[in-house]
Design a protein around this motif. Structure first.
Motif, PDB file in Angstrom:
ATOM      1  N   LYS A  87       0.837  -1.201   0.000  1.00 29.85           N
ATOM      2  CA  LYS A  87       0.000   0.000   0.000  1.00 29.85           C
ATOM      3  C   LYS A  87       0.871   1.251   0.000  1.00 29.85           C
ATOM      4  O   LYS A  87       1.893   1.316   0.686  1.00 29.85           O
ATOM      5  CB  LYS A  87      -0.905  -0.011   1.228  1.00 29.85           C
ATOM      6  CG  LYS A  87      -1.912   1.124   1.267  1.00 29.85           C
ATOM      7  CD  LYS A  87      -2.785   1.012   2.504  1.00 29.85           C
ATOM      8  CE  LYS A  87      -3.797   2.162   2.558  1.00 29.85           C
ATOM      9  NZ  LYS A  87      -4.652   2.076   3.773  1.00 29.85           N
ATOM     10  N   ASP A  88       0.456   2.225  -0.814  1.00 27.33           N
ATOM     11  CA  ASP A  88       1.110   3.536  -0.917  1.00 27.33           C
ATOM     12  C   ASP A  88       2.488   3.489  -1.583  1.00 27.33           C
ATOM     13  O   ASP A  88       3.267   4.440  -1.462  1.00 27.33           O
ATOM     14  CB  ASP A  88       1.241   4.199   0.459  1.00 27.33           C
ATOM     15  CG  ASP A  88      -0.109   4.441   1.122  1.00 27.33           C
ATOM     16  OD1 ASP A  88      -1.084   4.693   0.383  1.00 27.33           O
ATOM     17  OD2 ASP A  88      -0.193   4.366   2.358  1.00 27.33           O
ATOM     18  N   LYS A  89       2.791   2.398  -2.314  1.00 30.63           N
ATOM     19  CA  LYS A  89       4.051   2.330  -3.057  1.00 30.63           C
ATOM     20  C   LYS A  89       3.843   2.679  -4.528  1.00 30.63           C
ATOM     21  O   LYS A  89       4.719   2.447  -5.362  1.00 30.63           O
ATOM     22  CB  LYS A  89       4.658   0.921  -2.953  1.00 30.63           C
ATOM     23  CG  LYS A  89       4.885   0.429  -1.534  1.00 30.63           C
ATOM     24  CD  LYS A  89       5.859   1.302  -0.766  1.00 30.63           C
ATOM     25  CE  LYS A  89       6.117   0.718   0.622  1.00 30.63           C
ATOM     26  NZ  LYS A  89       6.976   1.589   1.457  1.00 30.63           N
ATOM     27  N   ASN A  90       2.712   3.278  -4.837  1.00 27.77           N
ATOM     28  CA  ASN A  90       2.292   3.530  -6.227  1.00 27.77           C
ATOM     29  C   ASN A  90       3.324   4.262  -7.064  1.00 27.77           C
ATOM     30  O   ASN A  90       3.529   3.923  -8.237  1.00 27.77           O
ATOM     31  CB  ASN A  90       0.992   4.338  -6.251  1.00 27.77           C
ATOM     32  CG  ASN A  90      -0.129   3.700  -5.477  1.00 27.77           C
ATOM     33  OD1 ASN A  90       0.013   3.356  -4.310  1.00 27.77           O
ATOM     34  ND2 ASN A  90      -1.288   3.557  -6.113  1.00 27.77           N
ATOM     35  N   LYS A  91       3.955   5.266  -6.509  1.00 34.98           N
ATOM     36  CA  LYS A  91       4.783   6.175  -7.311  1.00 34.98           C
ATOM     37  C   LYS A  91       6.251   5.786  -7.351  1.00 34.98           C
ATOM     38  O   LYS A  91       7.062   6.486  -7.980  1.00 34.98           O
ATOM     39  CB  LYS A  91       4.634   7.605  -6.784  1.00 34.98           C
ATOM     40  CG  LYS A  91       3.199   8.111  -6.765  1.00 34.98           C
ATOM     41  CD  LYS A  91       2.515   8.024  -8.133  1.00 34.98           C
ATOM     42  CE  LYS A  91       1.071   8.499  -8.094  1.00 34.98           C
ATOM     43  NZ  LYS A  91       0.395   8.322  -9.408  1.00 34.98           N
ATOM     44  N   LEU A  92       6.611   4.688  -6.706  1.00 33.58           N
ATOM     45  CA  LEU A  92       7.989   4.235  -6.768  1.00 33.58           C
ATOM     46  C   LEU A  92       8.289   3.601  -8.117  1.00 33.58           C
ATOM     47  O   LEU A  92       7.398   3.100  -8.798  1.00 33.58           O
ATOM     48  CB  LEU A  92       8.262   3.210  -5.662  1.00 33.58           C
ATOM     49  CG  LEU A  92       8.180   3.703  -4.215  1.00 33.58           C
ATOM     50  CD1 LEU A  92       8.483   2.559  -3.256  1.00 33.58           C
ATOM     51  CD2 LEU A  92       9.129   4.867  -3.975  1.00 33.58           C
ATOM     52  N   PHE A  93       9.560   3.633  -8.491  1.00 32.45           N
ATOM     53  CA  PHE A  93      10.009   2.969  -9.717  1.00 32.45           C
ATOM     54  C   PHE A  93      10.677   1.647  -9.347  1.00 32.45           C
ATOM     55  O   PHE A  93      11.148   1.480  -8.211  1.00 32.45           O
ATOM     56  CB  PHE A  93      10.983   3.868 -10.485  1.00 32.45           C
ATOM     57  CG  PHE A  93      10.313   5.004 -11.209  1.00 32.45           C
ATOM     58  CD1 PHE A  93       9.899   4.848 -12.533  1.00 32.45           C
ATOM     59  CD2 PHE A  93      10.084   6.215 -10.575  1.00 32.45           C
ATOM     60  CE1 PHE A  93       9.269   5.892 -13.207  1.00 32.45           C
ATOM     61  CE2 PHE A  93       9.455   7.265 -11.236  1.00 32.45           C
ATOM     62  CZ  PHE A  93       9.047   7.098 -12.553  1.00 32.45           C
ATOM     63  N   PRO A  94      10.727   0.679 -10.274  1.00 33.46           N
ATOM     64  CA  PRO A  94      11.328  -0.619  -9.964  1.00 33.46           C
ATOM     65  C   PRO A  94      12.728  -0.536  -9.358  1.00 33.46           C
ATOM     66  O   PRO A  94      13.079  -1.348  -8.498  1.00 33.46           O
ATOM     67  CB  PRO A  94      11.347  -1.324 -11.325  1.00 33.46           C
ATOM     68  CG  PRO A  94      10.139  -0.767 -12.022  1.00 33.46           C
ATOM     69  CD  PRO A  94      10.083   0.681 -11.607  1.00 33.46           C
ATOM     70  N   ALA A  95      13.519   0.435  -9.794  1.00 33.39           N
ATOM     71  CA  ALA A  95      14.883   0.576  -9.272  1.00 33.39           C
ATOM     72  C   ALA A  95      14.901   0.899  -7.783  1.00 33.39           C
ATOM     73  O   ALA A  95      15.929   0.712  -7.113  1.00 33.39           O
ATOM     74  CB  ALA A  95      15.628   1.660 -10.046  1.00 33.39           C
ATOM     75  N   GLU A  96      13.778   1.378  -7.256  1.00 31.93           N
ATOM     76  CA  GLU A  96      13.698   1.734  -5.841  1.00 31.93           C
ATOM     77  C   GLU A  96      13.179   0.587  -4.980  1.00 31.93           C
ATOM     78  O   GLU A  96      13.012   0.747  -3.774  1.00 31.93           O
ATOM     79  CB  GLU A  96      12.788   2.949  -5.671  1.00 31.93           C
ATOM     80  CG  GLU A  96      13.244   4.182  -6.438  1.00 31.93           C
ATOM     81  CD  GLU A  96      12.247   5.330  -6.342  1.00 31.93           C
ATOM     82  OE1 GLU A  96      12.397   6.178  -5.430  1.00 31.93           O
ATOM     83  OE2 GLU A  96      11.307   5.360  -7.167  1.00 31.93           O
ATOM     84  N   LEU A  97      12.936  -0.565  -5.588  1.00 26.25           N
ATOM     85  CA  LEU A  97      12.345  -1.697  -4.870  1.00 26.25           C
ATOM     86  C   LEU A  97      13.368  -2.795  -4.598  1.00 26.25           C
ATOM     87  O   LEU A  97      14.303  -2.992  -5.371  1.00 26.25           O
ATOM     88  CB  LEU A  97      11.201  -2.302  -5.699  1.00 26.25           C
ATOM     89  CG  LEU A  97      10.086  -1.370  -6.157  1.00 26.25           C
ATOM     90  CD1 LEU A  97       9.112  -2.135  -7.047  1.00 26.25           C
ATOM     91  CD2 LEU A  97       9.361  -0.762  -4.973  1.00 26.25           C
ATOM     92  N   SER A  98      13.161  -3.527  -3.517  1.00 23.58           N
ATOM     93  CA  SER A  98      13.965  -4.721  -3.248  1.00 23.58           C
ATOM     94  C   SER A  98      13.494  -5.852  -4.166  1.00 23.58           C
ATOM     95  O   SER A  98      12.450  -5.750  -4.822  1.00 23.58           O
ATOM     96  CB  SER A  98      13.804  -5.135  -1.790  1.00 23.58           C
ATOM     97  OG  SER A  98      12.473  -5.590  -1.550  1.00 23.58           O
ATOM     98  N   GLY A  99      14.260  -6.953  -4.177  1.00 21.10           N
ATOM     99  CA  GLY A  99      13.883  -8.090  -5.015  1.00 21.10           C
ATOM    100  C   GLY A  99      12.524  -8.644  -4.646  1.00 21.10           C
ATOM    101  O   GLY A  99      11.709  -8.957  -5.518  1.00 21.10           O
ATOM    102  N   GLY A 100      12.257  -8.755  -3.345  1.00 24.36           N
ATOM    103  CA  GLY A 100      10.973  -9.272  -2.892  1.00 24.36           C
ATOM    104  C   GLY A 100       9.817  -8.355  -3.248  1.00 24.36           C
ATOM    105  O   GLY A 100       8.726  -8.814  -3.605  1.00 24.36           O
ATOM    106  N   MET A 101      10.048  -7.046  -3.158  1.00 20.81           N
ATOM    107  CA  MET A 101       9.006  -6.085  -3.518  1.00 20.81           C
ATOM    108  C   MET A 101       8.700  -6.149  -5.013  1.00 20.81           C
ATOM    109  O   MET A 101       7.552  -6.046  -5.427  1.00 20.81           O
ATOM    110  CB  MET A 101       9.427  -4.682  -3.103  1.00 20.81           C
ATOM    111  CG  MET A 101       9.481  -4.472  -1.600  1.00 20.81           C
ATOM    112  SD  MET A 101      10.222  -2.882  -1.128  1.00 20.81           S
ATOM    113  CE  MET A 101       8.932  -1.739  -1.619  1.00 20.81           C
ATOM    114  N   LYS A 102       9.742  -6.332  -5.830  1.00 22.97           N
ATOM    115  CA  LYS A 102       9.521  -6.465  -7.276  1.00 22.97           C
ATOM    116  C   LYS A 102       8.637  -7.673  -7.579  1.00 22.97           C
ATOM    117  O   LYS A 102       7.755  -7.609  -8.433  1.00 22.97           O
ATOM    118  CB  LYS A 102      10.856  -6.590  -8.011  1.00 22.97           C
ATOM    119  CG  LYS A 102      11.663  -5.303  -8.070  1.00 22.97           C
ATOM    120  CD  LYS A 102      12.983  -5.539  -8.795  1.00 22.97           C
ATOM    121  CE  LYS A 102      13.817  -4.272  -8.827  1.00 22.97           C
ATOM    122  NZ  LYS A 102      15.127  -4.482  -9.485  1.00 22.97           N
TER     123      LYS A 102
END
Length: 250
Positions: free
Chosen positions: A128-143
């Motif tokens: 929730k509320d991760k809408n505006k992040l880009f893939p480069a800002e995510l961990s492997g699990g979040m991706k």
């Protein structure tokens, strides 16, 4: 239910799949396992139509997918969700835009409806509320979780997952398995997973198809797998345990 009947796949002189038949049932985690080169990813691609089969048939709830042309396949493809091994997110798109991508392609939903659906899917995978992040800002699990959110955006009847735990630590792998299992049961999805992760096999393997050298070598549940006398399957299943035991003796 998905039925595969006598599936053969040949690339030139290389026979990758040799007469594989199986049923993948609704509301169950159907796992395809096997060593490298056994044909498991090729089989997955044949089922979803990324590869044309050399021989055999694929049926989705009795509809013969194999004999359909491109346009005839579209209604079934709209019911398919896919999570690729590397998540396959678009780097130039935000999380929200990635999830909305299939909605933009295949639906006439309004922008607000697509927004609501994206928000729902993100909340369902605990992002929730991760809408505006880009893939480069995510961990492997979040991706992986964003990939799952995109895969369920169209409310699929069939979910195909290729190596969901590849590159993840054991704790995150368990969380991904639990999420896939919850979604499968909650929405009565026919889920087909290609994996080499034995924790996944023993944890969520309702129905397991073991491939060896392009053939179906064994079929059963995770409760049955520990009691099989199939040598090749035992070698595959318990290899990691033997490796770990050897390491502990050093």
């Amino acid at each position: 239910m998905i039925e595969i009947k006598n599936i053969h796949k040949t690339f030139g002189e290389n026979k990758v799949l040799r007469g594989i038949s199986a049923n993948f049932e609704e509301g169950k985690n159907n796992l395809i396992i096997g060593g490298s080169g056994s044909g498991k990813t090729t089989l997955l691609k044949c089922i979803v139509g990324l590869h044309d089969v050399t021989e055999g048939e694929v049926l989705f709830d009795g509809e013969n997918f194999t004999h359909m042309n491109f346009e005839e396949r579209v209604p079934i493809r709209k019911k398919i969700g896919m999570l690729f091994q590397n998540s396959a997110l678009f780097d130039s798109m935000t999380v929200e835009q990635n999830i909305m991508f299939p909605l933009n392609l295949f639906t006439d939903m309004s922008q607000s409806e697509k927004q609501d659906r994206a928000n729902f899917c993100l909340e369902r995978v605990a992002l929730k509320d991760k809408n505006k992040l880009f893939p480069a800002e995510l961990s492997g699990g979040m991706k992986k979780r964003v990939g799952i959110a995109r895969a369920i955006a169209m409310e699929p009847k069939y979910l195909f997952v290729d190596e969901p735990n590849s590159g993840l630590d054991p704790k995150t792998s368990i969380l991904i398995d639990e999420l896939i299992n919850e979604l499968t049961q909650e929405y009565k999805i026919t889920t087909v997973i290609v994996t080499h992760d034995m924790n996944s096999v023993m944890g969520i393997g309702d129905h397991i198809l073991f491939l060896h050298q392009g053939e179906k070598w064994w079929e059963g549940s995770n409760k049955e797998i520990a009691h099989t006398d199939n040598k090749e399957l035992n070698d595959f299943v318990f290899a990691s345990k033997f490796t770990q035991a050897a390491k502990e003796k050093l």
